[in-house]
Structure formats: C-alpha cells, structure tokens
Design a protein around this motif. Structure first.
Motif, PDB file in Angstrom:
ATOM      1  N   ALA A 170       8.570 -12.201   1.473  1.00 41.98           N
ATOM      2  CA  ALA A 170       9.626 -11.652   2.398  1.00 41.98           C
ATOM      3  C   ALA A 170       9.535 -10.170   2.913  1.00 41.98           C
ATOM      4  O   ALA A 170       9.699  -9.772   3.938  1.00 41.98           O
ATOM      5  N   ASN A 171       9.321  -9.346   1.864  1.00 44.40           N
ATOM      6  CA  ASN A 171       9.170  -7.877   2.495  1.00 44.40           C
ATOM      7  C   ASN A 171       8.025  -7.542   3.206  1.00 44.40           C
ATOM      8  O   ASN A 171       7.834  -6.767   4.045  1.00 44.40           O
ATOM      9  N   LEU A 172       6.869  -8.361   2.783  1.00 46.96           N
ATOM     10  CA  LEU A 172       5.499  -8.067   3.304  1.00 46.96           C
ATOM     11  C   LEU A 172       5.577  -8.489   4.805  1.00 46.96           C
ATOM     12  O   LEU A 172       4.578  -8.258   5.557  1.00 46.96           O
ATOM     13  N   ASP A 173       6.521  -9.405   5.249  1.00 45.58           N
ATOM     14  CA  ASP A 173       6.515 -10.092   6.485  1.00 45.58           C
ATOM     15  C   ASP A 173       7.538  -9.551   7.212  1.00 45.58           C
ATOM     16  O   ASP A 173       7.985  -9.895   8.390  1.00 45.58           O
ATOM     17  N   GLY A 184       2.392 -11.595   8.309  1.00 39.33           N
ATOM     18  CA  GLY A 184       1.596 -10.560   8.189  1.00 39.33           C
ATOM     19  C   GLY A 184       1.646  -9.235   9.323  1.00 39.33           C
ATOM     20  O   GLY A 184       2.194 -10.031  10.522  1.00 39.33           O
ATOM     21  N   LEU A 185       1.580  -8.336   9.027  1.00 40.30           N
ATOM     22  CA  LEU A 185       1.606  -7.313   9.906  1.00 40.30           C
ATOM     23  C   LEU A 185       0.664  -6.030   9.821  1.00 40.30           C
ATOM     24  O   LEU A 185       0.178  -6.035   8.530  1.00 40.30           O
ATOM     25  N   THR A 186       0.612  -5.250  10.789  1.00 38.43           N
ATOM     26  CA  THR A 186      -0.192  -4.011  10.609  1.00 38.43           C
ATOM     27  C   THR A 186       0.734  -2.855  10.941  1.00 38.43           C
ATOM     28  O   THR A 186       1.246  -3.375  12.200  1.00 38.43           O
ATOM     29  N   ILE A 245      -0.542   0.523   6.758  1.00 39.54           N
ATOM     30  CA  ILE A 245      -0.144  -0.555   6.003  1.00 39.54           C
ATOM     31  C   ILE A 245      -0.564  -2.208   6.711  1.00 39.54           C
ATOM     32  O   ILE A 245      -0.373  -2.185   7.652  1.00 39.54           O
ATOM     33  N   HIS A 246      -1.383  -2.688   5.931  1.00 47.24           N
ATOM     34  CA  HIS A 246      -1.894  -3.985   6.212  1.00 47.24           C
ATOM     35  C   HIS A 246      -1.232  -5.125   5.232  1.00 47.24           C
ATOM     36  O   HIS A 246      -1.752  -4.850   4.016  1.00 47.24           O
ATOM     37  N   THR A 247      -0.603  -5.725   5.758  1.00 53.17           N
ATOM     38  CA  THR A 247       0.237  -6.808   4.780  1.00 53.17           C
ATOM     39  C   THR A 247      -0.541  -8.214   4.751  1.00 53.17           C
ATOM     40  O   THR A 247      -0.814  -8.776   6.005  1.00 53.17           O
ATOM     41  N   TYR A 248      -0.688  -8.934   3.797  1.00 53.82           N
ATOM     42  CA  TYR A 248      -1.111 -10.323   3.431  1.00 53.82           C
ATOM     43  C   TYR A 248       0.128 -11.151   2.819  1.00 53.82           C
ATOM     44  O   TYR A 248      -0.181 -11.271   1.560  1.00 53.82           O
ATOM     45  N   PRO A 249       1.153 -11.437   3.218  1.00 58.52           N
ATOM     46  CA  PRO A 249       2.307 -11.958   2.593  1.00 58.52           C
ATOM     47  C   PRO A 249       1.954 -13.220   1.823  1.00 58.52           C
ATOM     48  O   PRO A 249       2.455 -13.286   0.747  1.00 58.52           O
ATOM     49  N   GLU A 250       1.214 -14.090   2.263  1.00 57.67           N
ATOM     50  CA  GLU A 250       0.729 -15.260   1.616  1.00 57.67           C
ATOM     51  C   GLU A 250      -0.038 -15.050   0.421  1.00 57.67           C
ATOM     52  O   GLU A 250      -0.101 -15.917  -0.666  1.00 57.67           O
ATOM     53  N   PHE A 287       9.405   0.961  -2.650  1.00 55.26           N
ATOM     54  CA  PHE A 287       9.949  -0.308  -1.725  1.00 55.26           C
ATOM     55  C   PHE A 287       9.224  -1.579  -1.865  1.00 55.26           C
ATOM     56  O   PHE A 287       9.804  -2.505  -2.098  1.00 55.26           O
ATOM     57  N   LEU A 288       7.921  -1.558  -2.052  1.00 58.37           N
ATOM     58  CA  LEU A 288       7.166  -2.927  -2.122  1.00 58.37           C
ATOM     59  C   LEU A 288       7.139  -3.490  -3.632  1.00 58.37           C
ATOM     60  O   LEU A 288       6.883  -4.854  -3.816  1.00 58.37           O
ATOM     61  N   LYS A 289       7.503  -2.793  -4.614  1.00 61.25           N
ATOM     62  CA  LYS A 289       7.354  -3.256  -5.837  1.00 61.25           C
ATOM     63  C   LYS A 289       6.416  -4.234  -6.345  1.00 61.25           C
ATOM     64  O   LYS A 289       6.469  -5.368  -6.928  1.00 61.25           O
TER      65      LYS A 289
END
Length: 150
Positions: free
Chosen positions: A18-21, A53-55, A67-72, A99-101
């Motif tokens: 949830a946080n990464l997305d 995901g987001l950049t 930051i590049h996120t890969y929530p999956e 924040f991201l823990k």
C-alpha cells in the motif's frame, strides 16, 4: 582529485504494498527527507505505472533523490546523490526508512569524483584463462584414467 559528492543507493525489501503504490505517501516521505536532510528542492516529478508502482524524482540544488517502487515485490530502489558538505544524504535515507519501514536494506555508499591517483583512472582489463586450464586438466585426467584401466 577530492570527492565531489556522496551517492547512496539503497535497496529496501519487505515494504508495504500500500505504501509503495501510494504516490502521496511517497511524495510526503521524499519531501520530508529533503527538508530534514538540509537539501534544497528545485522540482518534484513522478510517473505512476499501471497496474502498480511508481517512479518519483526530487531534483535538488545539490543533485537528486529518486525512488522506484515495485509494490508487488515489496521493494523500493532509492538513490540519493548530493554534492557539497551541507546536505546529509545519510539522514535522508534514514527518514525514508522510517516512512517505508523495510524489513531488510542494502546500502551502497559511493564517493563520486574520488579517483585516488591517476593510475586509478585507467580502465582495468581482466583476461581469464581458467577455462583453457580446465580443458587441459580434464584431458590429462582422462588420459591418466584410460592408462590405468587395463
């Protein structure tokens, strides 16, 4: 040549999907990190991917943070590069971790512009002959084995 900048690359594993997305969450985390680490924000840009995901990129007077996120995968790739002595990239990373823990992190600290000596600037070429040695050794073993079998 003296060190021009500090470049931290951080792999964060085991973060919340949830946080990464969540673009607003990531933006808030990055802007807090920029502020707390004594950095100057010039521009903030992002791209949200589908299905997730987001950049996000913070363009700084000192350089950049991304930051590049890969929530999956529960994974975030963080990059903080700063020049000068007044900013604190290590503090920015610490805030982002808060924040991201993440359950696990891997941090690489790179000193940009640190060539040490002139000989360090020359490309290093490595040639491996181990495969040839293995073939020769294998051939010798086969011949040795065949000479013993009678």
């Amino acid at each position: 040549m003296k060190v021009i900048g500090k470049h931290l690359t951080v792999d964060m594993y085991g973060c919340s999907f949830a946080n990464l997305d969540n673009l607003e969450f990531i933006k808030n985390a990055m802007l807090t990190a920029v502020s707390e680490a004594n950095m100057t924000l010039l521009n903030f840009s992002y791209h949200k991917f589908e299905p997730q995901g987001l950049t996000a990129l913070a363009l700084l007077a000192e350089s950049h943070m991304s930051i590049h996120t890969y929530p999956e995968l529960g994974y975030a790739a963080v990059d903080v590069f700063t020049c000068g002595d007044h900013s604190r990239p290590d503090r920015a990373v610490s805030i982002l971790k808060g924040f991201l823990k993440p359950e696990k992190t891997k941090t690489t600290n790179i000193k940009r512009g640190d060539f040490g000596s002139e000989s360090d600037m020359k490309p290093k070429v490595r040639i491996s002959i181990a495969p040839l040695r293995r073939v020769r050794n294998t051939g010798a073993k086969v011949l040795n084995f065949l000479s013993k079998v009678k």
